[in-house]
Design a protein around this motif. Structure first.
Motif, PDB file in Angstrom:
ATOM      1  N   LEU A  55      38.263  29.107  36.479  1.00 50.82           N
ATOM      2  CA  LEU A  55      38.112  30.277  37.350  1.00 50.82           C
ATOM      3  C   LEU A  55      39.308  30.416  38.290  1.00 50.82           C
ATOM      4  O   LEU A  55      39.769  31.525  38.558  1.00 50.82           O
ATOM      5  CB  LEU A  55      36.807  30.186  38.139  1.00 50.82           C
ATOM      6  CG  LEU A  55      35.557  30.549  37.355  1.00 50.82           C
ATOM      7  CD1 LEU A  55      34.302  30.171  38.131  1.00 50.82           C
ATOM      8  CD2 LEU A  55      35.554  32.030  36.999  1.00 50.82           C
ATOM      9  N   ALA A  56      39.823  29.296  38.782  1.00 48.25           N
ATOM     10  CA  ALA A  56      41.000  29.327  39.655  1.00 48.25           C
ATOM     11  C   ALA A  56      42.199  29.926  38.922  1.00 48.25           C
ATOM     12  O   ALA A  56      42.976  30.693  39.505  1.00 48.25           O
ATOM     13  CB  ALA A  56      41.329  27.923  40.160  1.00 48.25           C
ATOM     14  N   ALA A  57      42.353  29.606  37.638  1.00 44.65           N
ATOM     15  CA  ALA A  57      43.452  30.175  36.853  1.00 44.65           C
ATOM     16  C   ALA A  57      43.356  31.695  36.827  1.00 44.65           C
ATOM     17  O   ALA A  57      44.360  32.391  37.015  1.00 44.65           O
ATOM     18  CB  ALA A  57      43.434  29.608  35.435  1.00 44.65           C
ATOM     19  N   PHE A  58      42.161  32.222  36.635  1.00 45.65           N
ATOM     20  CA  PHE A  58      41.988  33.683  36.611  1.00 45.65           C
ATOM     21  C   PHE A  58      42.211  34.297  37.993  1.00 45.65           C
ATOM     22  O   PHE A  58      42.780  35.383  38.109  1.00 45.65           O
ATOM     23  CB  PHE A  58      40.603  34.052  36.077  1.00 45.65           C
ATOM     24  CG  PHE A  58      40.482  33.928  34.595  1.00 45.65           C
ATOM     25  CD1 PHE A  58      41.087  34.850  33.755  1.00 45.65           C
ATOM     26  CD2 PHE A  58      39.777  32.888  34.021  1.00 45.65           C
ATOM     27  CE1 PHE A  58      40.991  34.745  32.374  1.00 45.65           C
ATOM     28  CE2 PHE A  58      39.663  32.765  32.648  1.00 45.65           C
ATOM     29  CZ  PHE A  58      40.284  33.692  31.817  1.00 45.65           C
ATOM     30  N   ARG A  59      41.761  33.617  39.041  1.00 52.52           N
ATOM     31  CA  ARG A  59      41.915  34.155  40.404  1.00 52.52           C
ATOM     32  C   ARG A  59      43.364  34.111  40.867  1.00 52.52           C
ATOM     33  O   ARG A  59      43.829  35.004  41.558  1.00 52.52           O
ATOM     34  CB  ARG A  59      41.024  33.386  41.372  1.00 52.52           C
ATOM     35  CG  ARG A  59      39.566  33.707  41.197  1.00 52.52           C
ATOM     36  CD  ARG A  59      38.710  33.108  42.321  1.00 52.52           C
ATOM     37  NE  ARG A  59      37.310  33.326  42.008  1.00 52.52           N
ATOM     38  CZ  ARG A  59      36.468  32.387  41.605  1.00 52.52           C
ATOM     39  NH1 ARG A  59      36.883  31.132  41.493  1.00 52.52           N
ATOM     40  NH2 ARG A  59      35.221  32.666  41.336  1.00 52.52           N
ATOM     41  N   GLU A  60      44.079  33.060  40.493  1.00 50.83           N
ATOM     42  CA  GLU A  60      45.458  32.880  40.941  1.00 50.83           C
ATOM     43  C   GLU A  60      46.461  33.713  40.140  1.00 50.83           C
ATOM     44  O   GLU A  60      47.593  33.898  40.584  1.00 50.83           O
ATOM     45  CB  GLU A  60      45.841  31.401  40.875  1.00 50.83           C
ATOM     46  CG  GLU A  60      45.079  30.541  41.871  1.00 50.83           C
ATOM     47  CD  GLU A  60      45.247  29.049  41.627  1.00 50.83           C
ATOM     48  OE1 GLU A  60      46.074  28.656  40.769  1.00 50.83           O
ATOM     49  OE2 GLU A  60      44.537  28.272  42.286  1.00 50.83           O
ATOM     50  N   HIS A  61      46.063  34.156  38.974  1.00 49.17           N
ATOM     51  CA  HIS A  61      46.953  34.944  38.112  1.00 49.17           C
ATOM     52  C   HIS A  61      46.227  36.218  37.699  1.00 49.17           C
ATOM     53  O   HIS A  61      45.637  36.273  36.615  1.00 49.17           O
ATOM     54  CB  HIS A  61      47.381  34.108  36.896  1.00 49.17           C
ATOM     55  CG  HIS A  61      48.173  32.920  37.290  1.00 49.17           C
ATOM     56  ND1 HIS A  61      47.587  31.743  37.707  1.00 49.17           N
ATOM     57  CD2 HIS A  61      49.508  32.738  37.394  1.00 49.17           C
ATOM     58  CE1 HIS A  61      48.530  30.891  38.033  1.00 49.17           C
ATOM     59  NE2 HIS A  61      49.700  31.456  37.852  1.00 49.17           N
ATOM     60  N   PRO A  62      46.276  37.225  38.552  1.00 54.31           N
ATOM     61  CA  PRO A  62      45.464  38.432  38.332  1.00 54.31           C
ATOM     62  C   PRO A  62      46.032  39.386  37.276  1.00 54.31           C
ATOM     63  O   PRO A  62      46.400  40.511  37.559  1.00 54.31           O
ATOM     64  CB  PRO A  62      45.445  39.087  39.716  1.00 54.31           C
ATOM     65  CG  PRO A  62      46.734  38.656  40.332  1.00 54.31           C
ATOM     66  CD  PRO A  62      47.013  37.282  39.801  1.00 54.31           C
ATOM     67  N   HIS A  63      46.127  38.882  36.073  1.00 57.57           N
ATOM     68  CA  HIS A  63      46.485  39.712  34.927  1.00 57.57           C
ATOM     69  C   HIS A  63      45.806  39.102  33.708  1.00 57.57           C
ATOM     70  O   HIS A  63      45.368  37.958  33.751  1.00 57.57           O
ATOM     71  CB  HIS A  63      48.000  39.812  34.757  1.00 57.57           C
ATOM     72  CG  HIS A  63      48.703  38.496  34.684  1.00 57.57           C
ATOM     73  ND1 HIS A  63      49.162  37.822  35.796  1.00 57.57           N
ATOM     74  CD2 HIS A  63      49.005  37.694  33.638  1.00 57.57           C
ATOM     75  CE1 HIS A  63      49.711  36.695  35.427  1.00 57.57           C
ATOM     76  NE2 HIS A  63      49.629  36.581  34.123  1.00 57.57           N
TER      77      HIS A  63
END
Length: 128
Positions: free
Chosen positions: A16-24
């Motif tokens: 989830l952090a990967a998705f939140r930190e890289h908003p694309h």
């Protein structure tokens, strides 16, 4: 059993952090690389399983581009479209939406949704 549950929580949090930190939109391999920074030893199979669960829970949505593997992004973002760089292949969010797309439908048709993808070269590739 508690250790296994704790690990699963750490893995899900890292994904989830990967998705939140890289908003694309991200490919599963991108998610794996980004999440592994927070959770060393994370397996690609775990990434795929977690993406499947997050899709079922309506946390993620699929971004399909012609001729490409599915990418995923958080579903809580406002309506937007995408730009794909023809040089590096990365996909970026394009905020907003052009007005009156329904005007392009044939007469008598009712539009109930749309997808719009822009193609070109990203700023980084233009500089390089």
């Amino acid at each position: 059993m508690a250790l296994q549950l704790e690990r699963a929580t750490q893995q899900r949090a890292a994904i989830l952090a990967a998705f939140r930190e890289h908003p694309h939109p991200l490919l599963p391999a991108d998610v794996h690389a980004l999440a592994s920074v927070h959770c060393p030893g994370l397996g690609i199979a775990t990434v795929y399983r977690t993406i499947k669960v997050l899709l079922a829970e309506a946390v993620l949505e699929t971004v399909n581009l012609p001729g490409e593997s599915a990418r995923y992004e958080l579903k809580d973002r406002p309506h937007h479209h995408h730009f794909q760089c023809r040089a590096c292949g990365r996909v970026f969010d394009v905020p907003g939406c052009p007005p009156s797309l329904a005007a392009y439908a044939p007469p008598g048709f009712a539009v109930d949704g749309h997808e719009l993808t822009l193609y070109g070269r990203c700023a980084e590739c233009l500089r390089g």
